[in-house]
Design an enzyme around this catalytic site. Sequence first.
Site, mmCIF file in Angstrom:
data_model
loop_
_atom_site.group_PDB
_atom_site.id
_atom_site.type_symbol
_atom_site.label_atom_id
_atom_site.label_comp_id
_atom_site.label_asym_id
_atom_site.label_seq_id
_atom_site.Cartn_x
_atom_site.Cartn_y
_atom_site.Cartn_z
ATOM 1 N N GLU A 57 81.697 -37.364 63.925
ATOM 2 C CA GLU A 57 81.300 -38.886 64.090
ATOM 3 C C GLU A 57 82.534 -39.692 63.982
ATOM 4 O O GLU A 57 82.726 -40.802 64.381
ATOM 5 C CB GLU A 57 80.231 -39.127 62.889
ATOM 6 N N ARG A 112 72.708 -43.252 51.311
ATOM 7 C CA ARG A 112 71.517 -42.271 51.905
ATOM 8 C C ARG A 112 71.127 -41.385 51.065
ATOM 9 O O ARG A 112 69.969 -41.157 50.865
ATOM 10 C CB ARG A 112 71.994 -41.781 53.045
ATOM 11 N N ALA A 170 72.427 -39.866 62.863
ATOM 12 C CA ALA A 170 71.155 -40.453 62.267
ATOM 13 C C ALA A 170 70.087 -39.760 62.888
ATOM 14 O O ALA A 170 68.823 -40.288 62.924
ATOM 15 C CB ALA A 170 71.283 -41.964 62.041
ATOM 16 N N GLU A 215 68.136 -34.149 62.098
ATOM 17 C CA GLU A 215 68.695 -33.836 60.753
ATOM 18 C C GLU A 215 67.482 -33.380 59.771
ATOM 19 O O GLU A 215 67.654 -32.629 58.712
ATOM 20 C CB GLU A 215 69.216 -35.112 60.115
HETATM 21 N N1 MTE Z 1 72.133 -29.624 67.102
HETATM 22 C C1 MTE Z 1 73.352 -29.078 67.809
HETATM 23 N N2 MTE Z 1 72.807 -27.991 68.437
HETATM 24 N N3 MTE Z 1 74.502 -29.346 67.646
HETATM 25 C C2 MTE Z 1 74.805 -30.437 66.800
HETATM 26 O O1 MTE Z 1 75.860 -30.713 66.633
HETATM 27 N N4 MTE Z 1 74.018 -32.352 65.248
HETATM 28 C C3 MTE Z 1 72.879 -32.637 64.478
HETATM 29 C C4 MTE Z 1 71.783 -32.538 65.170
HETATM 30 N N5 MTE Z 1 71.411 -31.381 65.471
HETATM 31 C C5 MTE Z 1 73.674 -31.210 66.006
HETATM 32 C C6 MTE Z 1 72.310 -30.779 66.204
HETATM 33 C C7 MTE Z 1 73.252 -33.961 63.865
HETATM 34 S S1 MTE Z 1 74.122 -34.204 62.586
HETATM 35 C C8 MTE Z 1 72.776 -35.036 64.342
HETATM 36 S S2 MTE Z 1 72.615 -36.552 63.837
HETATM 37 C C9 MTE Z 1 71.734 -34.971 65.638
HETATM 38 O O2 MTE Z 1 71.659 -33.713 65.848
HETATM 39 C C10 MTE Z 1 72.307 -35.763 66.484
HETATM 40 O O3 MTE Z 1 71.611 -35.755 67.807
HETATM 41 P P1 MTE Z 1 70.376 -36.538 67.869
HETATM 42 O O4 MTE Z 1 70.482 -38.033 67.370
HETATM 43 O O5 MTE Z 1 70.255 -36.814 69.661
HETATM 44 O O6 MTE Z 1 68.968 -35.680 67.395
HETATM 45 N N1 HPA Z 2 73.477 -41.558 59.462
HETATM 46 C C1 HPA Z 2 74.452 -41.058 60.316
HETATM 47 N N2 HPA Z 2 75.434 -41.748 60.673
HETATM 48 C C2 HPA Z 2 75.883 -42.918 60.301
HETATM 49 C C3 HPA Z 2 74.818 -43.532 59.453
HETATM 50 C C4 HPA Z 2 73.723 -43.175 59.198
HETATM 51 O O1 HPA Z 2 72.827 -43.700 58.436
HETATM 52 N N3 HPA Z 2 75.403 -44.870 59.099
HETATM 53 C C5 HPA Z 2 76.574 -44.762 59.675
HETATM 54 N N4 HPA Z 2 76.718 -43.722 60.417
HETATM 55 MO MO1 MOS Z 3 74.631 -36.716 62.016
HETATM 56 S S1 MOS Z 3 75.156 -36.352 60.233
HETATM 57 O O1 MOS Z 3 74.044 -38.283 61.699
HETATM 58 O O2 MOS Z 3 75.921 -36.924 62.990
#
Ligand code: MTE
Ligand code: HPA
Ligand code: MOS
Length: 765
Positions: free
Chosen positions: A243, A321, A522, A723
Amino acid sequence: MNAPEALPLKAPAAGVSRAHESARAQVAGAAPYIDDIPEVRGTLHAAPVCSPVAHGRLLGVDTSAALALPGVRGFVGAEQIPGDPVLAAFAHDEPVFARDTVQFMGQVIGLIVADDVMTARRAARLVKPRIEALPPVLTVHEAHEQRSYVLPPVHVARGDAQAALRRAKHVLEGGFEVGGQEHFYLEGQVAYVLPLEQNQWWVYSSTQHPGEVQHWVSHALGIANHAVTVECRRMGGGFGGKETQAGHLAVWAAVAANHLGRPVKLRLDRDDDFMITGKRHPFAYQYRVGFGDDGRLCGLQLQMLVNCGFSADLSGPVADRAIFHCDNAYFLEDVAVDSFRCKTNTQSHTAFRGFGGPQGVIAIERILGDIARHLGLDPLQVRLRNLYGIGERDLTHYDMRVEDNILEPLLTTLAQTSRYAERRAAIDAFNARSPVIKKGMALTPVKFGISFTATLFNQAGALVHVYTDGSVMVNHGGTEMGQGLNTKVAQIVADELGVPCERVLCTAADTSKVPNASATAASSGTDLNGRAAQFAARHVRDNLAAFVAGLDGCGAGAVRFAHGEIHTPKTTRRFEDVVGAAYANRIQLWSDGFYRTPKIHYDKTTMKGRPFYYFAYGAACSEVAIDTLTGESRVLAVDILHDVGHSINPALDIGQIEGGFVQGMGWLTTEQLVWNAQGRLQTHAPSTYKIPTAGDLPPHWRVDLWPEANREDNVHGSKAVGEPPFMLAISVYEALRDAVARAGGRPEAMDAPATAEEVLKALGG
Ligand code: MTE
Ligand code: HPA
Ligand code: MOS
């Protein structure tokens, strides 16, 4: 899994399990990652020069031995930065390259750039930074004592916790610690920066946030955002670790490329990645909790010491959070939370799946587990008694009403399907006759707030292009990291246009297509970008509908898009035929779409409001066994019931639930970060840092999806899934503590991760 070509054309694209858009290419090795991109002639390779001490004054850098090595092109440090030597991170507290001081062991002082990567790495080891060591702050406790913080403390209270504690029939107090976690994305951090023309730059970055990389690179180079384009086709995992951390690599490579006038690639090897980049924040807690004979909470004081590392990075919102999630699924009437954002001389800890949520949830789950044992009650009963109510006891400690509560039916359903009561009795019987191996079980819920807590990030844009052959290209602000975002967005767009999914292609995230995109984080990737893409597709569909309505003399509302065809009450035409005719009639065949999450608002100063659009719920029941002689443990059985609303793609969602759960299991069992007394991270490779493997998967593992749609108007009735399932693994940790208790140990003495050593310690061994 169904092959896409085998799907009947009549099936809607969304709501159906489909293989990940890159699945076949990935298993065939045909899905390129950044290090696979053919290198442009003249590309140089960089390797980091890292601080060998945790804290010190940086007096100088001796690069002579490194520069003498054949193939080395130069050293790049703070002096070579044309723009701001401080990173454009929000707190503006992090130098691009260390200057004057070094603040953790592994901090990057500069880069060696060479013709090939091995020469660069070898030469980087020959660089001798001259450092006058200073005493480091290595633990949150030292930091808190010395008032060493990266950001001011935050206090959130509701009601009167002290008065409630005085009233309470029982009071428990204690402290515990929960470790951090290395992201261990399979593709390490990497950036490849190419000069274009006239001080314009192309950046390939393995990043969850191309817009931030663009912003940081242009800031460091002292040029406008529009002179930098960042592209990311896919990541080999991000998990929050890309991120912000990806931005550092891109800035470092860009400074080197700018200085040497050549393309520069920087790919960290695994050890360097461990040593340099931030991890999940380790937490230390102190609490006092009051409760009645039935286990109902009556007053909670909770202190969280957050190990932020040497700079703020995302620690503010992560620690926030954790505060927002220290209720998890439970009504806390009188509560006071003190959160300290401790500055230590370690890597700057960052986003990691759950983003502080897991560190909040585990606190209350631990407390409830201890309360149940203190009272001799079943922990599930105590959890059920404390759940948020419906129409009462439904206001969070940050003043958001829990309006979509499905906790009670979800938990009781899972208790039935997992046969919780029966298995409890069976476990008791087993333990009575098993002297060495002891079993334990726990059923714990998750309630996770969906939206970026920083309200402004909850916006997204997309472009949908329809070409004259009827094929559709989508570009949105989100990034693909394996989670299947592009697959879901393609499904959404396909349904909007009534075409099969195969017609829709999502292209690489690219800052020159959709600007100012938020991080894909998020869990909101599909909620935000899926909706933006849906709106973009809808605009094109509306243009086509108006055109066809004109041809057939009907209202545009009577035009239907389905099965690759466009139907009016009079005629049915193939989608591509209408597109071709529309083009000939000069109808716009592409559009943008923009979405912002409704209803959310939140006052940062008081931490009150509605930070989340909705909550995602889930629960897991885990059964474990421990070996009381060695402390080793196993997860024997896991039953999960998780709420993804109306799933856009059940196969992908179940994959996310399984992956999140296992990653959470790793955090709480085997993944241990050890820093020595000098501040050196000792566990910086897979030899010493143990993530779960296929052999650690529970032999019984059932995942069911809750059958109800999102009660808020979210894309296709779905809920975010990335998440929330991570926190289902807290059931494993609570089951281990249950087993320790049943073995006569002291579960309250067991910190996380529950390694074999930690289990033995709790057993008094
Ligand atoms: N799944 C895979 N395969 N690889 C990843 O890096 N990251 C996770 C989750 N699932 C991740 C994953 C995290 S920390 C987040 S915030 C979400 O995917 C981000 O993607 P989305 O918002 O499209 O679900
Ligand atoms: N979640 C994940 N990433 C973020 C957030 C959050 O709430 N705020 C800023 N970056
Ligand atoms: Mo996920 S920790 O919000 O990239």
